[in-house]
Design a protein around this motif. Sequence first.
Motif, PDB file in Angstrom:
ATOM      1  N   GLN A  49      46.484  46.745  44.130  1.00 46.69           N
ATOM      2  CA  GLN A  49      45.040  46.752  43.925  1.00 46.69           C
ATOM      3  C   GLN A  49      44.494  48.174  43.947  1.00 46.69           C
ATOM      4  O   GLN A  49      43.624  48.512  43.156  1.00 46.69           O
ATOM      5  CB  GLN A  49      44.344  45.890  44.987  1.00 46.69           C
ATOM      6  CG  GLN A  49      44.533  44.416  44.770  1.00 46.69           C
ATOM      7  CD  GLN A  49      43.944  43.582  45.890  1.00 46.69           C
ATOM      8  OE1 GLN A  49      43.855  44.009  47.030  1.00 46.69           O
ATOM      9  NE2 GLN A  49      43.553  42.355  45.558  1.00 46.69           N
ATOM     10  N   ARG A  52      45.423  49.837  40.709  1.00 43.74           N
ATOM     11  CA  ARG A  52      44.593  49.288  39.628  1.00 43.74           C
ATOM     12  C   ARG A  52      43.183  49.876  39.695  1.00 43.74           C
ATOM     13  O   ARG A  52      42.618  50.270  38.679  1.00 43.74           O
ATOM     14  CB  ARG A  52      44.542  47.773  39.724  1.00 43.74           C
ATOM     15  CG  ARG A  52      43.757  47.121  38.630  1.00 43.74           C
ATOM     16  CD  ARG A  52      43.842  45.618  38.744  1.00 43.74           C
ATOM     17  NE  ARG A  52      43.079  45.025  37.663  1.00 43.74           N
ATOM     18  CZ  ARG A  52      42.443  43.888  37.754  1.00 43.74           C
ATOM     19  NH1 ARG A  52      42.494  43.192  38.864  1.00 43.74           N
ATOM     20  NH2 ARG A  52      41.756  43.417  36.736  1.00 43.74           N
ATOM     21  N   TYR A  53      42.639  49.943  40.897  1.00 45.78           N
ATOM     22  CA  TYR A  53      41.304  50.508  41.097  1.00 45.78           C
ATOM     23  C   TYR A  53      41.281  51.973  40.647  1.00 45.78           C
ATOM     24  O   TYR A  53      40.365  52.396  39.947  1.00 45.78           O
ATOM     25  CB  TYR A  53      40.911  50.383  42.571  1.00 45.78           C
ATOM     26  CG  TYR A  53      39.520  50.858  42.871  1.00 45.78           C
ATOM     27  CD1 TYR A  53      38.429  50.031  42.666  1.00 45.78           C
ATOM     28  CD2 TYR A  53      39.296  52.133  43.376  1.00 45.78           C
ATOM     29  CE1 TYR A  53      37.144  50.458  42.942  1.00 45.78           C
ATOM     30  CE2 TYR A  53      38.017  52.578  43.658  1.00 45.78           C
ATOM     31  CZ  TYR A  53      36.946  51.736  43.442  1.00 45.78           C
ATOM     32  OH  TYR A  53      35.681  52.173  43.717  1.00 45.78           O
ATOM     33  N   ASP A  86      32.953  45.834  35.340  1.00 42.76           N
ATOM     34  CA  ASP A  86      33.144  44.482  35.871  1.00 42.76           C
ATOM     35  C   ASP A  86      34.296  44.442  36.878  1.00 42.76           C
ATOM     36  O   ASP A  86      34.281  43.650  37.819  1.00 42.76           O
ATOM     37  CB  ASP A  86      33.414  43.485  34.750  1.00 42.76           C
ATOM     38  CG  ASP A  86      32.191  43.209  33.901  1.00 42.76           C
ATOM     39  OD1 ASP A  86      31.069  43.513  34.346  1.00 42.76           O
ATOM     40  OD2 ASP A  86      32.365  42.685  32.775  1.00 42.76           O
ATOM     41  N   TYR A  87      35.304  45.279  36.686  1.00 38.84           N
ATOM     42  CA  TYR A  87      36.462  45.319  37.580  1.00 38.84           C
ATOM     43  C   TYR A  87      36.315  46.396  38.650  1.00 38.84           C
ATOM     44  O   TYR A  87      36.804  46.242  39.757  1.00 38.84           O
ATOM     45  CB  TYR A  87      37.755  45.564  36.791  1.00 38.84           C
ATOM     46  CG  TYR A  87      38.064  44.450  35.842  1.00 38.84           C
ATOM     47  CD1 TYR A  87      38.589  43.247  36.300  1.00 38.84           C
ATOM     48  CD2 TYR A  87      37.807  44.575  34.482  1.00 38.84           C
ATOM     49  CE1 TYR A  87      38.858  42.213  35.437  1.00 38.84           C
ATOM     50  CE2 TYR A  87      38.077  43.534  33.607  1.00 38.84           C
ATOM     51  CZ  TYR A  87      38.606  42.364  34.088  1.00 38.84           C
ATOM     52  OH  TYR A  87      38.866  41.332  33.226  1.00 38.84           O
TER      53      TYR A  87
END
Length: 159
Positions: A49, A52-53, A86-87
């Motif tokens: 995560q 990804r961030y 959005d993410y």
Amino acid sequence: MSDSVMYILLVAGILISAVLMVVIYRQVRSLRRKQEERLANQENLERIQKERYEYIESSLNILTDALMNSQIGVVEGAIRVKSLLDYYNPALNDEPAYAVFTEIHEQTEHIPIKEAWKKLEKPIRRKHELFMARLEIAHGEEVVKAAGQLHAHINKAKQ
């Protein structure tokens, strides 16, 4: 009771206790292993995560920089920024400073993309291109300003 019966019962009790201790030991060991696996999976998930961030953050940084330097079209850039927001942090979509990204995204949702765009007949494609050009004229400065603010926000958050 005779002594031999007592010894048999005593041995049976010791054997039963030993078997139960082995069963309990195996259960405890199994639970520990499962807990360690869960912890390792949790750490792995957190690492993924985070990566990804950071990737999304980097992509937003590149996109906002490209928008500020006119290296990408206003409409395309705004749509991509909105999708990444959005993410990255969906709450940013609600901030007035970045509302233009959502507005452009919503106004262009009906326009086909990728293969569907390529399959469009030329008159329809030209109609969409004209619509997007009007959006760029109407919102170009606002998008560039919002991109600059978002760029600063991202880089400030990194520090």
